[in-house]
Design an enzyme around this catalytic site. Structure first.
Site, short mmCIF file in Angstrom:
data_model
loop_
_atom_site.label_atom_id
_atom_site.label_comp_id
_atom_site.label_asym_id
_atom_site.label_seq_id
_atom_site.Cartn_x
_atom_site.Cartn_y
_atom_site.Cartn_z
N ALA A 1 0.82 -1.21 0.00
CA ALA A 1 0.00 0.00 0.00
C ALA A 1 0.85 1.26 0.00
O ALA A 1 2.04 1.20 0.30
CB ALA A 1 -0.92 0.01 1.22
N ASN A 2 0.21 2.38 -0.34
CA ASN A 2 0.83 3.70 -0.17
C ASN A 2 0.43 4.22 1.20
O ASN A 2 -0.61 3.85 1.73
CB ASN A 2 0.27 4.68 -1.19
CG ASN A 2 0.90 4.55 -2.54
OD1 ASN A 2 1.19 3.45 -2.98
ND2 ASN A 2 1.08 5.67 -3.20
N ARG A 3 1.19 5.15 1.72
CA ARG A 3 0.83 5.86 2.93
C ARG A 3 -0.26 6.86 2.58
O ARG A 3 -0.07 7.69 1.69
CB ARG A 3 2.02 6.68 3.38
CG ARG A 3 2.71 6.18 4.58
CD ARG A 3 3.78 7.18 4.96
NE ARG A 3 5.07 6.50 5.05
CZ ARG A 3 5.39 5.66 6.02
NH1 ARG A 3 4.54 5.37 6.99
NH2 ARG A 3 6.57 5.09 6.04
N SER A 4 -1.39 6.78 3.24
CA SER A 4 -2.44 7.78 3.03
C SER A 4 -3.46 7.68 4.15
O SER A 4 -3.95 6.59 4.45
CB SER A 4 -3.16 7.52 1.69
OG SER A 4 -4.33 8.31 1.60
#
Ligand code: CTP
Ligand code: CA
Length: 228
Positions: A33-36
């Site tokens: 995942a991306n950081r968000s």
């Protein structure tokens, strides 16, 4: 011209917003995942709804409560996010604030991988995910009339965002500087530049809610100018 501004200028306007990360499963317990946090996208959806828009929020996994009055569709992967966006069309405005994972693991394991499995110490094979913004922006039919992307950059913020206008085929890019010294990543505030064909406009460091309100005000003004 506050006196001339209608209270609900986006009444009758359908707004699609994406937010949050996507999770790309590796196995039943792990993901890429991306950081968000999803905060900026949720704030945009709430701000659009507050101006009277018929708002649909397509969101990856976040810890946030769905904004009141906003139709919220929860998804996990980029593939699911694209399908949910397409199902939400037609929309007048598309705002793509999600931090979509650029890749997924080519073959997810149905069983939990053991840490001794060779994939864990060698390499996962990755496949590129669909580009949701570019896919929607390049639609021949049913393209929202205003397509807005976000771009998180750590250097050459405006130049990189200007290039993305072209490659994504979108109308505006909200570029945010996420270099570590800004403290923006995961925080409550954002330092953004609104990049359009006319050039870049730098906004001061603002709370994410305030960035959202300015953005939807700008959208309302643009629709009013273009006879919306
Ligand atoms: N985006 C998207 N689908 C993807 C990747 C990105 O819809 N698979 C959207 C994001 O929601 C954002 C914009 O595209 O609005 C820019 O995302 P960004 O990650 O900056 O662009 P990329 O083309 O993925 O470039 P980079 O290599 O810098 O990650
Ligand atoms: Ca990306």
């Amino acid at each position: 011209h506050l006196s001339g501004r209608r209270a609900r200028p986006l009444e009758g306007v359908r707004v699609l917003v994406t937010a949050g990360p996507t999770h790309e499963p590796i196995d039943p317990v792990r993901y890429l995942a991306n950081r968000s946090s999803g905060r900026q996208g949720y704030a945009v959806a709430a701000a659009a709804q507050a101006l009277g828009a018929d708002t649909v929020l397509v969101t990856g996994p976040t810890a946030l409560a769905p904004p009141d009055g906003v139709e919220t569709v929860k998804v996990e992967t980029a593939d699911e996010m694209l399908a949910a966006c397409e199902a939400a069309l037609p929309a007048d405005i598309g705002i793509f604030a999600a931090a979509v994972a650029d890749w997924r693991v080519k073959s997810r394991s149905e069983e939990k991988l053991k840490k001794t499995a060779k994939e864990a110490t060698t390499a996962f094979e990755l496949a590129e995910n669909p580009d949701i913004l570019r896919t929607i922006a390049s639609r021949k039919t049913g393209r929202p009339r205003l397509v807005i992307g976000f771009a998180a950059e750590t250097e050459n913020v405006v130049a990189n965002a200007t290039a993305k206008l072209e490659t994504k085929g979108c109308d505006w890019i909200v570029a945010n500087d996420v270099s570590p010294e800004t403290g923006v990543m995961g925080g409550q505030e954002n330092t953004v530049h609104l990049v359009t064909a006319e050039g870049a406009e730098s906004w001061p460091k603002l709370g994410k809610d305030e960035v959202a309100r300015r953005l939807v005000d700008r959208i309302a003004d643009t629709l009013a100018e273009t006879g919306g």
